[in-house]
Design an enzyme around this catalytic site. Structure first.
Site, PDB file in Angstrom:
ATOM      1  N   SER A  20       0.824  -1.211   0.000  1.00  0.00           N
ATOM      2  CA  SER A  20       0.000   0.000   0.000  1.00  0.00           C
ATOM      3  C   SER A  20       0.862   1.266   0.000  1.00  0.00           C
ATOM      4  CB  SER A  20      -0.893   0.013   1.232  1.00  0.00           C
ATOM      5  OG  SER A  20      -1.688  -1.135   1.268  1.00  0.00           O
ATOM      6  N   GLY A  21       1.861   1.319   0.883  1.00  0.00           N
ATOM      7  CA  GLY A  21       2.699   2.512   0.994  1.00  0.00           C
ATOM      8  C   GLY A  21       3.621   2.673  -0.202  1.00  0.00           C
ATOM      9  N   GLU A  40       9.546  -5.537  -6.276  1.00  0.00           N
ATOM     10  CA  GLU A  40       8.640  -6.381  -5.483  1.00  0.00           C
ATOM     11  C   GLU A  40       8.893  -7.845  -5.837  1.00  0.00           C
ATOM     12  OE1 GLU A  40       6.069  -5.915  -2.908  1.00  0.00           O
ATOM     13  OE2 GLU A  40       6.581  -8.032  -3.028  1.00  0.00           O
ATOM     14  N   CYS A  48      -1.972  -6.025   2.750  1.00  0.00           N
ATOM     15  CA  CYS A  48      -3.390  -5.653   2.753  1.00  0.00           C
ATOM     16  C   CYS A  48      -4.164  -6.386   1.667  1.00  0.00           C
ATOM     17  CB  CYS A  48      -3.513  -4.137   2.569  1.00  0.00           C
ATOM     18  SG  CYS A  48      -5.220  -3.600   2.489  1.00  0.00           S
ATOM     19  N   CYS A  53      -6.091  -7.273   5.035  1.00  0.00           N
ATOM     20  CA  CYS A  53      -7.394  -6.592   5.041  1.00  0.00           C
ATOM     21  C   CYS A  53      -8.406  -7.169   4.052  1.00  0.00           C
ATOM     22  CB  CYS A  53      -7.229  -5.112   4.686  1.00  0.00           C
ATOM     23  SG  CYS A  53      -5.719  -4.343   5.231  1.00  0.00           S
ATOM     24  N   LYS A  56      -9.214 -11.056   4.321  1.00  0.00           N
ATOM     25  CA  LYS A  56      -9.788 -11.205   5.665  1.00  0.00           C
ATOM     26  C   LYS A  56     -11.239 -10.729   5.690  1.00  0.00           C
ATOM     27  CE  LYS A  56     -10.076  -7.914   8.039  1.00  0.00           C
ATOM     28  NZ  LYS A  56      -9.113  -7.252   8.858  1.00  0.00           N
ATOM     29  N   TYR A 104      -3.345  -2.870  -9.406  1.00  0.00           N
ATOM     30  CA  TYR A 104      -2.088  -2.275  -8.919  1.00  0.00           C
ATOM     31  C   TYR A 104      -1.063  -2.180 -10.053  1.00  0.00           C
ATOM     32  CZ  TYR A 104      -3.135  -1.660  -3.999  1.00  0.00           C
ATOM     33  OH  TYR A 104      -3.655  -1.187  -2.821  1.00  0.00           O
ATOM     34  N   ALA A 120      14.861  -7.225  -3.570  1.00  0.00           N
ATOM     35  CA  ALA A 120      15.857  -6.138  -3.623  1.00  0.00           C
ATOM     36  C   ALA A 120      16.711  -6.128  -2.361  1.00  0.00           C
ATOM     37  CB  ALA A 120      15.132  -4.804  -3.778  1.00  0.00           C
ATOM     38  N   GLU A 186     -10.156 -11.429  14.991  1.00  0.00           N
ATOM     39  CA  GLU A 186     -10.813 -11.489  13.684  1.00  0.00           C
ATOM     40  C   GLU A 186     -10.873 -12.934  13.176  1.00  0.00           C
ATOM     41  OE1 GLU A 186     -10.039  -6.963  12.061  1.00  0.00           O
ATOM     42  OE2 GLU A 186      -8.833  -8.536  11.187  1.00  0.00           O
ATOM     43  N   ARG A 203      -2.685 -14.461  26.841  1.00  0.00           N
ATOM     44  CA  ARG A 203      -2.010 -14.355  28.140  1.00  0.00           C
ATOM     45  C   ARG A 203      -2.592 -13.252  29.014  1.00  0.00           C
ATOM     46  NH1 ARG A 203       3.819 -12.199  25.766  1.00  0.00           N
ATOM     47  NH2 ARG A 203       3.041 -10.195  25.013  1.00  0.00           N
ATOM     48  N   ASP A 308       4.559  -0.234   7.872  1.00  0.00           N
ATOM     49  CA  ASP A 308       4.714  -1.113   9.037  1.00  0.00           C
ATOM     50  C   ASP A 308       6.158  -1.219   9.527  1.00  0.00           C
ATOM     51  OD1 ASP A 308       2.061  -1.484   8.619  1.00  0.00           O
ATOM     52  OD2 ASP A 308       2.146  -3.646   8.258  1.00  0.00           O
ATOM     53  N   HIS A 441     -33.139   8.044  11.977  1.00  0.00           N
ATOM     54  CA  HIS A 441     -33.974   7.077  12.676  1.00  0.00           C
ATOM     55  C   HIS A 441     -34.620   6.082  11.728  1.00  0.00           C
ATOM     56  CE1 HIS A 441     -36.218   5.717  16.133  1.00  0.00           C
ATOM     57  NE2 HIS A 441     -37.333   5.758  15.431  1.00  0.00           N
ATOM     58  N   GLU A 446     -27.675   6.642  15.582  1.00  0.00           N
ATOM     59  CA  GLU A 446     -28.317   7.859  16.119  1.00  0.00           C
ATOM     60  C   GLU A 446     -28.073   7.999  17.616  1.00  0.00           C
ATOM     61  OE1 GLU A 446     -32.661   8.039  16.202  1.00  0.00           O
ATOM     62  OE2 GLU A 446     -32.754   5.863  16.012  1.00  0.00           O
TER      63      GLU A 446
HETATM   64  P1  NDP Z   1      -1.186  -7.281  17.852  1.00  0.00           P
HETATM   65  O1  NDP Z   1       0.041  -6.576  18.243  1.00  0.00           O
HETATM   66  O2  NDP Z   1      -2.448  -6.519  17.704  1.00  0.00           O
HETATM   67  O3  NDP Z   1      -1.453  -8.463  18.894  1.00  0.00           O
HETATM   68  C1  NDP Z   1      -0.459  -9.375  19.196  1.00  0.00           C
HETATM   69  C2  NDP Z   1      -1.021 -10.383  20.175  1.00  0.00           C
HETATM   70  O4  NDP Z   1      -0.041 -11.385  20.407  1.00  0.00           O
HETATM   71  C3  NDP Z   1      -1.365  -9.795  21.546  1.00  0.00           C
HETATM   72  O5  NDP Z   1      -2.542 -10.381  22.000  1.00  0.00           O
HETATM   73  C4  NDP Z   1      -0.172 -10.215  22.390  1.00  0.00           C
HETATM   74  O6  NDP Z   1      -0.487 -10.377  23.732  1.00  0.00           O
HETATM   75  C5  NDP Z   1       0.144 -11.555  21.794  1.00  0.00           C
HETATM   76  N1  NDP Z   1       1.522 -12.011  22.000  1.00  0.00           N
HETATM   77  C6  NDP Z   1       2.659 -11.420  21.578  1.00  0.00           C
HETATM   78  N2  NDP Z   1       3.726 -12.150  21.947  1.00  0.00           N
HETATM   79  C7  NDP Z   1       3.251 -13.234  22.596  1.00  0.00           C
HETATM   80  C8  NDP Z   1       3.854 -14.342  23.223  1.00  0.00           C
HETATM   81  N3  NDP Z   1       5.168 -14.484  23.237  1.00  0.00           N
HETATM   82  N4  NDP Z   1       3.055 -15.255  23.811  1.00  0.00           N
HETATM   83  C9  NDP Z   1       1.716 -15.109  23.816  1.00  0.00           C
HETATM   84  N5  NDP Z   1       1.074 -14.068  23.228  1.00  0.00           N
HETATM   85  C10 NDP Z   1       1.845 -13.141  22.633  1.00  0.00           C
HETATM   86  O7  NDP Z   1      -0.788  -8.068  16.556  1.00  0.00           O
HETATM   87  P2  NDP Z   1      -1.598  -8.686  15.361  1.00  0.00           P
HETATM   88  O8  NDP Z   1      -0.626  -9.599  14.742  1.00  0.00           O
HETATM   89  O9  NDP Z   1      -2.927  -9.179  15.763  1.00  0.00           O
HETATM   90  O10 NDP Z   1      -1.822  -7.446  14.402  1.00  0.00           O
HETATM   91  C11 NDP Z   1      -0.708  -6.661  13.996  1.00  0.00           C
HETATM   92  C12 NDP Z   1      -1.164  -5.310  13.580  1.00  0.00           C
HETATM   93  O11 NDP Z   1      -1.764  -5.379  12.304  1.00  0.00           O
HETATM   94  C13 NDP Z   1      -2.238  -4.698  14.470  1.00  0.00           C
HETATM   95  O12 NDP Z   1      -1.725  -4.091  15.618  1.00  0.00           O
HETATM   96  C14 NDP Z   1      -2.889  -3.731  13.528  1.00  0.00           C
HETATM   97  O13 NDP Z   1      -2.154  -2.535  13.539  1.00  0.00           O
HETATM   98  C15 NDP Z   1      -2.785  -4.412  12.187  1.00  0.00           C
HETATM   99  N6  NDP Z   1      -4.061  -5.052  11.832  1.00  0.00           N
HETATM  100  C16 NDP Z   1      -5.148  -4.262  11.619  1.00  0.00           C
HETATM  101  C17 NDP Z   1      -6.361  -4.818  11.289  1.00  0.00           C
HETATM  102  C18 NDP Z   1      -7.538  -3.930  11.079  1.00  0.00           C
HETATM  103  O14 NDP Z   1      -7.359  -2.740  10.821  1.00  0.00           O
HETATM  104  N7  NDP Z   1      -8.769  -4.436  11.210  1.00  0.00           N
HETATM  105  C19 NDP Z   1      -6.534  -6.259  11.154  1.00  0.00           C
HETATM  106  C20 NDP Z   1      -5.334  -6.995  11.416  1.00  0.00           C
HETATM  107  C21 NDP Z   1      -4.150  -6.410  11.738  1.00  0.00           C
HETATM  108  P3  NDP Z   1      -0.504  -9.147  24.770  1.00  0.00           P
HETATM  109  O15 NDP Z   1      -1.704  -8.321  24.454  1.00  0.00           O
HETATM  110  O16 NDP Z   1      -0.607  -9.819  26.092  1.00  0.00           O
HETATM  111  O17 NDP Z   1       0.774  -8.410  24.563  1.00  0.00           O
END
Ligand code: NDP
Length: 452
Positions: A20-21, A40, A48, A53, A56, A104, A120, A186, A203, A308, A441, A446
């Site tokens: 995307s970027g 690429e 995405c 995205c 998904k 794209y 690259a 999700e 956790r 990212d 409504h 609302e």
């Molecule tokens: P997140 O950072 O959102 O979540 C990571 C999860 O992994 C947390 O629950 C974390 O736990 C857990 N975790 C990390 N390390 C360990 C470990 N060693 N043992 C057990 N649990 C662990 O990452 P995601 O991969 O879900 O998503 C990455 C990013 O991608 C998001 O933050 C978001 O920015 C983007 N994204 C956006 C979406 C959207 O816009 N709808 C959809 C999907 C992704 P804890 O909370 O305890 O740290």
């Protein structure tokens, strides 16, 4: 004289990564008359379009249909789900993704960007190598994004990541999802909706760290009501393959669970393997990201990074906004830096979350007089659907200025609703202005105009 007459470099800008970027930065720069290449190695569109995205969201839609059939009864419509064809869903999804890959490609072609297929590597601060050939550029932009991260534990090699979920040959009967971030909740909803017995083990004591605490607790309950078996305070220890071909997932101090597949959703990491960061004196910081200044410039002055790879929300629209900012700064003399405030986001859990601005805890830490408006109700549809789903809405207001600092919602169409609310909050709307707005409504949205 134009800078084209000073051909010191092959390109004005060499972008690594056509996600995307990278695509936005390269085509906008080329549109300004600059000579641009983008390299690429995989499909165009990045995470995405190919592994995030878009597919998904298509899966989320698919997973909602069985419950629609159940809900229809209360409205006098008898429908029966007679089958679930995962392979057909994958084929249709793949077809749509191919169409987007083609779009794209045309965007790059039409902008005059040269697309170089291959991995690259940085050679030095002005040179990049792809498939054994070197290219020079005045500026190099790193936009290689991320990939799933899995912690190390015995049996991790048996586990899947979100990348795998888009190409599974068949659905497992029982799935253990580890983690409770966006991707975990999700996919738990998707798989549960598609009829897979789904566990969500994490956790923390609540899902979705970083979101408003009320929202976290509420969505956790709603997810469980849909049938996902939530296992809070479960730290994965190991995965053992059993003779039957199934897996036993062991947790510290908790009972093991036997499933057919384990999906690790434990975050993402920068996709910089073999990128040659060391060749330009760069390394990842303690968060595993690349440090940049307000102009996306790394410590190597001719090398830039966005999306990212750098700090900030890992969201497609953020990467695109960063790319637009980068182009304005580099090629249109803008000194304006990226504005990261009030970025709305949605989690396509079931039910979904929409959120923008400060959480209640953040607001209370920053402002002395915060008022929280909260409404929890059963959406009209569910008065007949027979589904015991509830909606939660919250507004966080600074009493002194009356400004709305944050809005949060769990409920149907939360992402769609929050986009409009985000415009109001970005424009600095006050609670009085929310109240002065006439509601539409009958809608759930609302409620945001009548919170008291
Ligand atoms: P997140 O950072 O959102 O979540 C990571 C999860 O992994 C947390 O629950 C974390 O736990 C857990 N975790 C990390 N390390 C360990 C470990 N060693 N043992 C057990 N649990 C662990 O990452 P995601 O991969 O879900 O998503 C990455 C990013 O991608 C998001 O933050 C978001 O920015 C983007 N994204 C956006 C979406 C959207 O816009 N709808 C959809 C999907 C992704 P804890 O909370 O305890 O740290």
């Amino acid at each position: 004289m134009t800078d084209r007459q000073l051909p010191t470099f092959d390109y004005d800008l060499f972008v690594i990564g056509a996600g995307s970027g990278g695509v936005r930065a390269s085509r906008k720069t080329a549109a300004l008359g600059k000579k641009v290449a983008v390299a690429e190695a995989s499909a165009l569109g990045g995470t995405c379009v190919n592994l995030g995205c878009v597919p998904k969201k298509l899966f989320v839609y698919a997973s909602e249909y069985p419950e629609f059939a159940q809900q229809a009864k209360g409205f006098g419509i008898d429908m029966e789900v007679t089958g679930r064809d995962w392979v057909r869903l994958l084929e249709n999804k793949n077809q749509e993704i191919s169409r987007l890959n083609g779009i794209y490609q045309s965007l790059l072609d039409n902008a005059g960007v040269e697309l170089i297929r291959g991995h690259a590597r940085l050679v030095d601060e002005h040179r990049v190598e792809v498939n054994g050939k070197e290219y020079s550029a005045e500026k190099i932009l790193l936009a290689v994004g991320g990939r799933p991260y899995r912690p190390t534990f015995p049996g991790v090699e048996y586990t899947l990541t979100s990348d795998d979920m888009f190409f599974l040959d068949e659905l497992p009967n029982r799935l253990m999802v580890i983690g409770s971030g966006y991707i975990a909740v999700e996919f738990a909803g998707i798989m549960n909706g598609l009829g897979v017995s789904t566990w969500l083990a994490y956790r923390a004591n609540q899902v979705l760290r970083g979101f408003d605490d009320d929202i976290r607790a509420f969505v956790g309950q709603e997810i469980a009501k849909k049938g996902v078996r939530t296992l809070p305070e479960h730290q994965i220890e190991s995965v053992t393959k059993l003779p039957s071909g199934t897996y036993s997932v062991a947790f510290t101090g908790q009972d093991p669970v036997e499933v057919d597949a384990v999906l690790m959703c434990t975050g993402r990491e920068a996709n910089v393997e073999h990128l040659g960061l060391d060749k330009v004196g760069l390394s990842l910081n303690e968060k595993g990201l690349i440090d940049v200044n307000g102009f996306f410039q790394t410590r190597c002055p001719s090398v830039y990074a966005l999306g990212d790879l750098i700090e900030g929300p890992a969201l497609t629209p953020v990467a695109i906004a960063e790319a637009m900012r980068f182009v304005s700064q580099q090629y249109e003399n803008s000194q304006t830096e990226m504005d990261y405030s009030d970025i709305p986001t949605a989690v396509f859990s079931q039910p979904p979350i929409g959120t923008v601005g400060l959480t209640e805890a953040e607001a209370k830490a920053q402002y002395s007089d915060v008022k929280v408006y909260r409404s929890e109700f059963k959406a009209m549809k569910h008065t007949l659907s027979g589904i015991n789903e509830r909606t939660l809405m919250k507004l966080i207001v600074d009493q002194q200025s009356d400004r709305v600092l944050g809005a949060h919602m769990v409920g149907e169409h939360a992402g769609e609703i929050m986009q409009g609310i985000a415009i109001a909050i970005k424009a600095g709307a006050t609670k009085a202005q929310f109240d002065a707005t006439i509601g539409i409504h009958p809608t759930a949205a609302e409620e945001f105009t009548t919170l008291s």
